[in-house]
Enzyme design. Structure first.
Site, short mmCIF file in Angstrom:
data_model
loop_
_atom_site.label_atom_id
_atom_site.label_comp_id
_atom_site.label_asym_id
_atom_site.label_seq_id
_atom_site.Cartn_x
_atom_site.Cartn_y
_atom_site.Cartn_z
N CYS A 8 96.90 36.72 16.72
CA CYS A 8 96.36 35.43 17.16
C CYS A 8 95.41 34.89 16.10
CB CYS A 8 95.64 35.61 18.49
SG CYS A 8 94.96 34.10 19.18
N HIS A 56 102.38 33.09 24.95
CA HIS A 56 101.09 33.37 24.30
C HIS A 56 100.22 32.11 24.30
CE1 HIS A 56 98.56 35.24 21.01
NE2 HIS A 56 98.28 33.96 20.86
N GLU A 57 100.81 30.97 23.91
CA GLU A 57 100.03 29.73 23.82
C GLU A 57 99.66 29.19 25.20
OE1 GLU A 57 98.75 29.15 21.05
OE2 GLU A 57 100.11 30.31 19.79
N HIS A 85 96.51 30.67 26.42
CA HIS A 85 95.28 30.04 25.90
C HIS A 85 94.81 28.90 26.79
CE1 HIS A 85 94.42 32.03 22.11
NE2 HIS A 85 95.69 31.96 21.76
#
Length: 149
Positions: free
Chosen positions: A92, A134-135, A138
């Site tokens: 990341c 993954h994004e 966030h």
């Protein structure tokens, strides 16, 4: 456009929730352009707006292979996850020099809005699936290190 500063773990702002985009205007598009510039300047393949201290639900993803275009995902939602999982090594831009083996769904279906304000669905497999998951994490203040046992 501009290269923005990427927040670094353990900055508490990485744990904050992002708000949906209501209107796509010039300011929104400038953020998107800056996100691409920032991602590429840091050799990334994906970036979420919270990583540059903008608490909005915006994700950009590079063209992961020659036949794929860059992606902009505004207000993305995962509609369906495959029950088949894959383990991959993730890193990341907000946690430099750290990687970990993470288990993610191998295939997902999402709904998002593009830069023209049009809603669309997308089925993503393999690396694209992993990158999107993954994004999206966030956007809800979750980091890949949260998956480490």
């Amino acid at each position: 456009m501009s290269i923005r500063k990427i927040l670094q773990f353990p900055d508490y702002r990485l744990r904050l929730l992002s708000k949906p985009i209501k209107i796509i205007n010039k300011k929104t598009k400038k953020i998107i352009y800056d996100m691409f510039d920032t991602m590429y300047a840091n050799n990334g393949i994906g970036l979420a707006a919270p990583q540059i201290n903008i608490l909005k639900q915006i994700i950009v993803i590079s063209s992961l292979k020659p036949t794929m275009s860059e992606l902009v995902l505004i207000n993305p939602v995962i509609l369906k996850k495959n029950k088949k999982y894959i383990n991959t090594i993730e890193g990341c831009l907000s946690i430099p020099k750290k990687t970990a083996k993470i288990k993610r769904s191998s295939c997902i279906k999402i709904q998002a809005i593009n830069t023209y304000g049009k809603s669309f669905t997308l089925t993503a497999k393999s690396l694209l699936s992993i990158c999107i998951q993954h994004e999206i994490d966030h956007l809800i203040g979750k980091l890949f290190i949260d998956y480490i046992n």
